[in-house]
Design a protein around this motif. Structure first.
Motif, PDB file in Angstrom:
ATOM      1  N   ASP A   1      83.711 -74.782   9.671  1.00  0.00           N
ATOM      2  CA  ASP A   1      84.570 -75.632  10.501  1.00  0.00           C
ATOM      3  C   ASP A   1      83.727 -76.492  11.447  1.00  0.00           C
TER       4      ASP A   1
ATOM      5  N   TYR B   1      85.184 -72.941  17.221  1.00  0.00           N
ATOM      6  CA  TYR B   1      85.482 -73.113  15.806  1.00  0.00           C
ATOM      7  C   TYR B   1      85.680 -71.745  15.173  1.00  0.00           C
ATOM      8  N   GLN B   2      86.553 -71.686  14.181  1.00  0.00           N
ATOM      9  CA  GLN B   2      86.844 -70.432  13.503  1.00  0.00           C
ATOM     10  C   GLN B   2      85.686 -69.973  12.627  1.00  0.00           C
TER      11      GLN B   2
END
Length: 90
Positions: A8, A3-4
């Motif tokens: 997120d 995930y960024q």
């Protein structure tokens, strides 16, 4: 899956993922039996708390309590934590 950002991760979590993380926090192990590292446990704990804050009414959220040794000292790092309903935190 990567995930960024932490946000997120929380947005992608389902109730089942939250339950799996909660169980891992409580037992100190993943579902396949591998132990959680301290960093993994802290990340899971933060994710569970954040997900519950976003998705559950306050009375349904779990609380966080560090387990303590009988002597009153803090438990060793490897010890799992206990999640309790907020009304049982005292």
């Amino acid at each position: 899956m990567t995930y960024q950002s932490f946000d997120d991760l929380i947005a992608a979590m389902t109730p089942e993922v939250c339950d799996n993380m909660r169980r891992a926090i409580e037992t100190g192990k993943w579902a396949d039996g591998r132990p959680l590292t301290r960093e993994q446990r802290e990340t899971c704990l933060q994710a569970v708390i954040a997900w519950e804050a976003k998705n559950l009414p306050e009375e349904q959220r779990t609380g966080y309590m560090e387990q303590q040794c009988k002597s009153g000292e803090e438990a060793p790092e490897e010890q799992p934590v206990t999640l309790r309903a907020p009304d049982r935190l005292q």
